[in-house]
Each structure stands twice: as structure tokens, then as C-alpha cells.
Design an enzyme around this catalytic site. Structure first.
Site, PDB file in Angstrom:
ATOM      1  NE  ARG A   1     -14.077   2.506  -4.775  1.00  0.00           N
ATOM      2  CZ  ARG A   1     -14.343   2.766  -3.492  1.00  0.00           C
ATOM      3  NH1 ARG A   1     -13.478   3.416  -2.751  1.00  0.00           N
ATOM      4  NH2 ARG A   1     -15.476   2.380  -2.979  1.00  0.00           N
ATOM      5  CE  LYS A   2      -5.344  -0.236  -1.955  1.00  0.00           C
ATOM      6  NZ  LYS A   2      -4.048   0.017  -1.260  1.00  0.00           N
TER       7      LYS A   2
ATOM      8  CG  ASP B   1      -1.626   1.248   1.457  1.00  0.00           C
ATOM      9  OD1 ASP B   1      -2.269   1.712   0.494  1.00  0.00           O
ATOM     10  OD2 ASP B   1      -1.543   1.814   2.571  1.00  0.00           O
TER      11      ASP B   1
ATOM     12  CD  GLN C   1      -3.711   8.026  -4.308  1.00  0.00           C
ATOM     13  OE1 GLN C   1      -3.977   9.208  -4.122  1.00  0.00           O
ATOM     14  NE2 GLN C   1      -3.216   7.276  -3.333  1.00  0.00           N
TER      15      GLN C   1
ATOM     16  CB  THR D   1      -2.029   3.486  -3.867  1.00  0.00           C
ATOM     17  OG1 THR D   1      -2.620   4.547  -3.136  1.00  0.00           O
ATOM     18  CG2 THR D   1      -1.510   4.018  -5.183  1.00  0.00           C
TER      19      THR D   1
ATOM     20  CB  CYS E   1      -8.065   2.272  -8.153  1.00  0.00           C
ATOM     21  SG  CYS E   1      -9.774   2.353  -8.711  1.00  0.00           S
TER      22      CYS E   1
ATOM     23  CG  ASP F   1      -2.544   2.325   6.367  1.00  0.00           C
ATOM     24  OD1 ASP F   1      -2.561   2.106   5.134  1.00  0.00           O
ATOM     25  OD2 ASP F   1      -3.095   3.309   6.890  1.00  0.00           O
TER      26      ASP F   1
ATOM     27  CG  ASP G   1       1.306  20.593   8.128  1.00  0.00           C
ATOM     28  OD1 ASP G   1       0.860  20.018   9.127  1.00  0.00           O
ATOM     29  OD2 ASP G   1       2.370  21.240   8.102  1.00  0.00           O
TER      30      ASP G   1
ATOM     31  CG  ASP H   1      -1.547   7.543   0.487  1.00  0.00           C
ATOM     32  OD1 ASP H   1      -0.449   7.921   0.046  1.00  0.00           O
ATOM     33  OD2 ASP H   1      -2.626   7.745  -0.101  1.00  0.00           O
TER      34      ASP H   1
END
Ligand SMILES: [Mg+2]
Length: 286
Positions: free
Chosen positions: A129-130, A18, A72, A70, A111, A155, A30, A20
Site C-alpha cells: 500500500r502506497k 499511478d 485500491q 495503484t 493493493c 498525482d 460522477d 487514478d
């Protein structure tokens, strides 16, 4: 006459990573004005998480293919364009290189779709898409991967679910925060599961032999080594100074010893440079 189908064994085990909060910081970034928390459209904001580089190097040394997968949905929501996501991924490829500067990642799949988007082109459900397994199945086809020997690290539960739905064994789908504390610990878990237990060592050498006389410094390095080993789940069998070298002996294959030594070298060197303005370790790699 009908030909019998020919089944060719897929050759390569992979680790599906993964992006992020597994490889790079996301929740802790931020948020620029107007952006949604977690949206990342600027390559200058790509920051590897501690240990992520060494984790990828360790997995490559163990001959795994490395595939980033990932979601997105930021693209569907209009928070980033596909070319901005591509720029972020180019930056990720630049950061994740081996000791010779060669790229570590075999592929980055993402994705851009989300059923609740605002950009019509990307507003829909999609098999990539996961938690759907589409990205893993696509990578397996394109890169000739053996999913029975592959792993997932992520995560979120959706990362794990995507792996399981692609028929990767549940015990090979590691969730950060549940199964392992971070990616480096996950990489070490994967490498140790694939190799017989052994007693191996690696060493790092001080940049200046006279630093060996600095007892508080050497004790700080030793306690950092113990803390790192404990965090990533490696049993430290011995930690000994041989003149200006710190030898680290572990219960695990050689690449685990090398990976641990390299991560200790990186973290303590950064700390010492900030304090003393010079390198702590010799340029020799473990
Ligand atoms: Mg994530």
C-alpha cells in the site's frame, strides 16, 4: 567453499504510473448512488485523461516498461470486489494500445488492503500500500527492472514517496500538479531527460488538400499546436505548412516530435469531426 554472489545488471528501465487522476479520470467522475467518491467498480466508467494514451505510446517508443501501480482500498471497504477491479483493469489494457493494437502496459499491480476496511480479508496494513514501496519492488523483481533508470508519475504525494522509498531518485518521481501539468508533459520530460537535445520534426497531412485554403481553420490548428507545446513543456522551433502538411519542428528527440504531432492530430481531429462531420487529417501517422 562459499560462492561469491553474482550480481546481474537489471536490464529494463520502467515508468511506474499511478492510475487514478494520472491515467484515468477519477475525482471528476460522477459518483453512483451509494458509492464513495473516487471508487471505480464499473469498466464502462473508465475514461482516459487527455494525452494519457499518447504519453504511454511515447514512453514505449523510448523503450520504457510501463507498470501501473495503484492503491485500491475500495476492495477493503467493500465498494468493489477484486473481480470488479480486474474488469476495470482489463478495460484499461484495452484502451492503452499502440498503433498496431498491441498492449502498452507490462503490468497492473494494485493493493486491495486498507487498515480501516470493512471486509476482514482485506482489512490490514500491507507492504504494497502506497506510500510503501512494495509494488515497485515486486515489479522490479518480476520484470527485471533497473530502478536507477526508472521513473514514477503520479498525482499524490504517496506515489512520490513510494518511488523514493524504492530508491528511485527523487528527481525521477514526478508529481502531476507540482512538477508537470499532466502525464503527457511527464512523458515528454522523461524522454527528453534520457536523450540529447536535438532539432527534430514530424508532420501531419490534411485529409483534403483544399482545407489548406481555410485560413481560420489552419490558424486554429496552429494556435492549438502552440498551446499544446506550451502545456507539455516542449519548445516549438518551427510550425510550417508545406502544401497540405503541417510540419512541427521541436527542440527534442524525434519521438517527442512524433508524440506532439500525434496528440495535436488526435485533439484537433476530434474538434473538427464534431464541427464538420469528417476527418481533418489523413490517416497517415506522424
Ligand atoms: Mg492518483
Amino acid at each position: 567453499m562459499r560462492c561469491r554472489p553474482v550480481y546481474i545488471a537489471r536490464m529494463h528501465p520502467a515508468v511506474f504510473l499511478d492510475r487514478d487522476d494520472t491515467l484515468i479520470a477519477n475525482r471528476s467522475l460522477d459518483t453512483p448512488d451509494g458509492a464513495r467518491a473516487g471508487d471505480l467498480a464499473d469498466p464502462d466508467r473508465v475514461v482516459l485523461l487527455p494525452g494519457a494514451l499518447e504519453a504511454c505510446r511515447l514512453l514505449r517508443r523510448a523503450a520504457f516498461r510501463l507498470i501501473v501501480f495503484t492503491n485500491q482500498g475500495v476492495v477493503a471497504r467493500g465498494g468493489a470486489t477484486p473481480s470488479q477491479v480486474d474488469a476495470v483493469h482489463d478495460r484499461l489494457r484495452e484502451l492503452l494500445v499502440d498503433e498496431e493494437g498491441q498492449p502498452l502496459l507490462d503490468d497492473i499491480l494494485y493493493c486491495p488492503y486498507h487498515p480501516e476496511g470493512s471486509v476482514p480479508e482485506f482489512t490490514r496494513e500491507h507492504p504494497w500500500r502506497k506510500p510503501a514501496p512494495g509494488m515497485i519492488l515486486h515489479a522490479a523483481e518480476v520484470h527485471d527492472l533497473d530502478l536507477t533508470r526508472s521513473w514514477v508519475v503520479g498525482d499524490q504525494q504517496r506515489d512520490i514517496d513510494a518511488g523514493v522509498r524504492a530508491a528511485i531518485a527523487p528527481q525521477r518521481c514526478l508529481q502531476i500538479g507540482r512538477d508537470v501539468p499532466d502525464l503527457l508533459a511527464g512523458a515528454i520530460h522523461i524522454v527528453r531527460a534520457n536523450a540529447p537535445t536535438a532539432r527534430t520534426s514530424a508532420s501531419i497531412r490534411l485529409s483534403d488538400p483544399t482545407l489548406r485554403a481555410d485560413t481560420p481553420l489552419c490558424e486554429t490548428v496552429e494556435s492549438s499546436a502552440r498551446a499544446l507545446a506550451e502545456r507539455v513543456g516542449v519548445r516549438l522551433l518551427d510550425l510550417a505548412w508545406r502544401d497540405d502538411r503541417l510540419e512541427i519542428e521541436v527542440d527534442g528527440p524525434q519521438i517527442v516530435a512524433i508524440g506532439l504531432a500525434a496528440e495535436l492530430r488526435r485533439t484537433t481531429d476530434a474538434w473538427y469531426r464534431a464541427r464538420a462531420g469528417r476527418a481533418l487529417w489523413h490517416e497517415d501517422r506522424p
